[in-house]
Scaffold this motif. Structure first.
Motif, PDB file in Angstrom:
ATOM      1  N   THR A 124      84.748 -29.535  47.385  1.00  0.00           N
ATOM      2  CA  THR A 124      83.414 -30.052  47.105  1.00  0.00           C
ATOM      3  C   THR A 124      83.473 -31.554  46.885  1.00  0.00           C
ATOM      4  O   THR A 124      84.403 -32.063  46.273  1.00  0.00           O
ATOM      5  N   ALA A 125      82.456 -32.260  47.400  1.00  0.00           N
ATOM      6  CA  ALA A 125      82.386 -33.711  47.207  1.00  0.00           C
ATOM      7  C   ALA A 125      80.958 -34.099  46.846  1.00  0.00           C
ATOM      8  O   ALA A 125      79.998 -33.470  47.280  1.00  0.00           O
TER       9      ALA A 125
ATOM     10  N   HIS B 188      89.692 -33.049  41.989  1.00  0.00           N
ATOM     11  CA  HIS B 188      90.807 -33.992  42.121  1.00  0.00           C
ATOM     12  C   HIS B 188      90.244 -35.247  42.771  1.00  0.00           C
ATOM     13  O   HIS B 188      90.291 -35.384  43.995  1.00  0.00           O
ATOM     14  N   PRO B 189      89.689 -36.162  41.968  1.00  0.00           N
ATOM     15  CA  PRO B 189      88.944 -37.306  42.498  1.00  0.00           C
ATOM     16  C   PRO B 189      89.682 -38.087  43.588  1.00  0.00           C
ATOM     17  O   PRO B 189      90.778 -38.593  43.381  1.00  0.00           O
ATOM     18  N   GLN B 190      89.065 -38.103  44.736  1.00  0.00           N
ATOM     19  CA  GLN B 190      89.600 -38.783  45.909  1.00  0.00           C
ATOM     20  C   GLN B 190      88.403 -39.250  46.727  1.00  0.00           C
ATOM     21  O   GLN B 190      87.437 -38.506  46.892  1.00  0.00           O
ATOM     22  N   THR B 191      88.451 -40.454  47.231  1.00  0.00           N
ATOM     23  CA  THR B 191      87.358 -40.966  48.050  1.00  0.00           C
ATOM     24  C   THR B 191      87.484 -40.413  49.463  1.00  0.00           C
ATOM     25  O   THR B 191      88.545 -40.501  50.073  1.00  0.00           O
ATOM     26  N   VAL B 192      86.391 -39.825  49.953  1.00  0.00           N
ATOM     27  CA  VAL B 192      86.358 -39.240  51.292  1.00  0.00           C
ATOM     28  C   VAL B 192      85.056 -39.659  51.979  1.00  0.00           C
ATOM     29  O   VAL B 192      84.125 -40.129  51.328  1.00  0.00           O
ATOM     30  N   HIS B 193      84.999 -39.474  53.287  1.00  0.00           N
ATOM     31  CA  HIS B 193      83.839 -39.885  54.083  1.00  0.00           C
ATOM     32  C   HIS B 193      83.446 -38.758  55.027  1.00  0.00           C
ATOM     33  O   HIS B 193      84.282 -37.932  55.402  1.00  0.00           O
ATOM     34  N   VAL B 194      82.180 -38.752  55.441  1.00  0.00           N
ATOM     35  CA  VAL B 194      81.704 -37.790  56.425  1.00  0.00           C
ATOM     36  C   VAL B 194      82.222 -38.221  57.792  1.00  0.00           C
ATOM     37  O   VAL B 194      82.117 -39.390  58.162  1.00  0.00           O
TER      38      VAL B 194
ATOM     39  N   GLU C  33      87.853 -29.126  55.978  1.00  0.00           N
ATOM     40  CA  GLU C  33      89.142 -29.813  56.026  1.00  0.00           C
ATOM     41  C   GLU C  33      88.975 -31.317  55.914  1.00  0.00           C
ATOM     42  O   GLU C  33      87.916 -31.854  56.179  1.00  0.00           O
ATOM     43  N   LEU C  34      90.057 -31.964  55.522  1.00  0.00           N
ATOM     44  CA  LEU C  34      90.118 -33.419  55.493  1.00  0.00           C
ATOM     45  C   LEU C  34      91.032 -33.870  56.623  1.00  0.00           C
ATOM     46  O   LEU C  34      92.093 -33.286  56.842  1.00  0.00           O
TER      47      LEU C  34
ATOM     48  N   GLU D 116      89.925 -41.152  55.071  1.00  0.00           N
ATOM     49  CA  GLU D 116      89.991 -39.707  54.826  1.00  0.00           C
ATOM     50  C   GLU D 116      88.609 -39.135  55.144  1.00  0.00           C
ATOM     51  O   GLU D 116      87.629 -39.435  54.460  1.00  0.00           O
ATOM     52  N   PHE D 117      88.516 -38.351  56.225  1.00  0.00           N
ATOM     53  CA  PHE D 117      87.233 -37.814  56.684  1.00  0.00           C
ATOM     54  C   PHE D 117      87.114 -36.325  56.405  1.00  0.00           C
ATOM     55  O   PHE D 117      88.067 -35.573  56.598  1.00  0.00           O
ATOM     56  N   MET D 118      85.903 -35.903  55.979  1.00  0.00           N
ATOM     57  CA  MET D 118      85.594 -34.482  55.815  1.00  0.00           C
ATOM     58  C   MET D 118      85.047 -33.966  57.145  1.00  0.00           C
ATOM     59  O   MET D 118      84.199 -34.603  57.751  1.00  0.00           O
ATOM     60  N   ARG D 119      85.547 -32.816  57.555  1.00  0.00           N
ATOM     61  CA  ARG D 119      85.043 -32.183  58.770  1.00  0.00           C
ATOM     62  C   ARG D 119      84.471 -30.822  58.433  1.00  0.00           C
ATOM     63  O   ARG D 119      84.888 -30.190  57.484  1.00  0.00           O
ATOM     64  N   GLN D 120      83.545 -30.367  59.252  1.00  0.00           N
ATOM     65  CA  GLN D 120      82.835 -29.102  59.058  1.00  0.00           C
ATOM     66  C   GLN D 120      82.249 -29.051  57.644  1.00  0.00           C
ATOM     67  O   GLN D 120      82.719 -28.324  56.781  1.00  0.00           O
ATOM     68  N   ILE D 121      81.200 -29.824  57.428  1.00  0.00           N
ATOM     69  CA  ILE D 121      80.586 -29.903  56.106  1.00  0.00           C
ATOM     70  C   ILE D 121      79.209 -29.258  56.106  1.00  0.00           C
ATOM     71  O   ILE D 121      78.568 -29.122  57.152  1.00  0.00           O
ATOM     72  N   ILE D 122      78.795 -28.860  54.920  1.00  0.00           N
ATOM     73  CA  ILE D 122      77.475 -28.271  54.738  1.00  0.00           C
ATOM     74  C   ILE D 122      76.918 -28.767  53.404  1.00  0.00           C
ATOM     75  O   ILE D 122      77.669 -28.928  52.435  1.00  0.00           O
ATOM     76  N   GLU D 123      75.637 -29.043  53.381  1.00  0.00           N
ATOM     77  CA  GLU D 123      74.986 -29.487  52.151  1.00  0.00           C
ATOM     78  C   GLU D 123      74.813 -28.298  51.217  1.00  0.00           C
ATOM     79  O   GLU D 123      74.462 -27.194  51.658  1.00  0.00           O
TER      80      GLU D 123
END
Length: 132
Positions: A34-35, A48-54, A72-73, A79-86
């Protein structure tokens, strides 16, 4: 699923706008991925706080929902998030109370976000003003 519903004589109905059930099911499977959107317009993973992007190829790229679950990242230039959902943050406590507490999901919804995010973005960057 349709065949199972017919077998137990349940009426099969569908509403293309009702996506909460699917989103909750995905959240149940990936609740630990979750982000949350930050004021910098980056996302920060919750536990586990980490900066990620869409990821740029995502259909949500540019829409900046406040909370997302990702599959997945992928690390390239960022660091990109893939297959995301709101998602709705309350689902996390409901679905995974053993993992999330209310303090983990305290949303900054009342705090101001940049004009390109949140309610301002939904209004096309135009705030409402009244003249008396």
């Amino acid at each position: 699923v349709e065949a199972l519903c017919e077998r137990v004589e349940l009426e099969v109905t569908s509403d293309p706008q009702a996506t909460d059930g699917v989103a909750k099911a995905v959240t149940a499977g990936y609740f630990y991925h979750t982000a949350q959107l930050q004021k910098t317009l980056d996302y920060r993973t919750v536990k586990h706080p980490q900066t990620v992007h869409v990821h740029p190829s995502s259909t949500l790229h540019g829409s900046q929902p406040r909370w997302v679950v990702y599959h997945e990242l992928v690390f390239t230039t960022k660091e990109f998030m893939r297959q995301i959902i709101e998602i709705k943050p309350d689902w996390l406590v409901e679905i995974a109370p053993h993992f999330y507490q209310r303090k983990d999901i305290e949303d900054d919804a009342g705090k101001k976000m940049p004009k390109t995010a949140g309610k301002a973005a939904a209004a096309g960057g135009r705030g409402k003003a009244s003249v008396t």
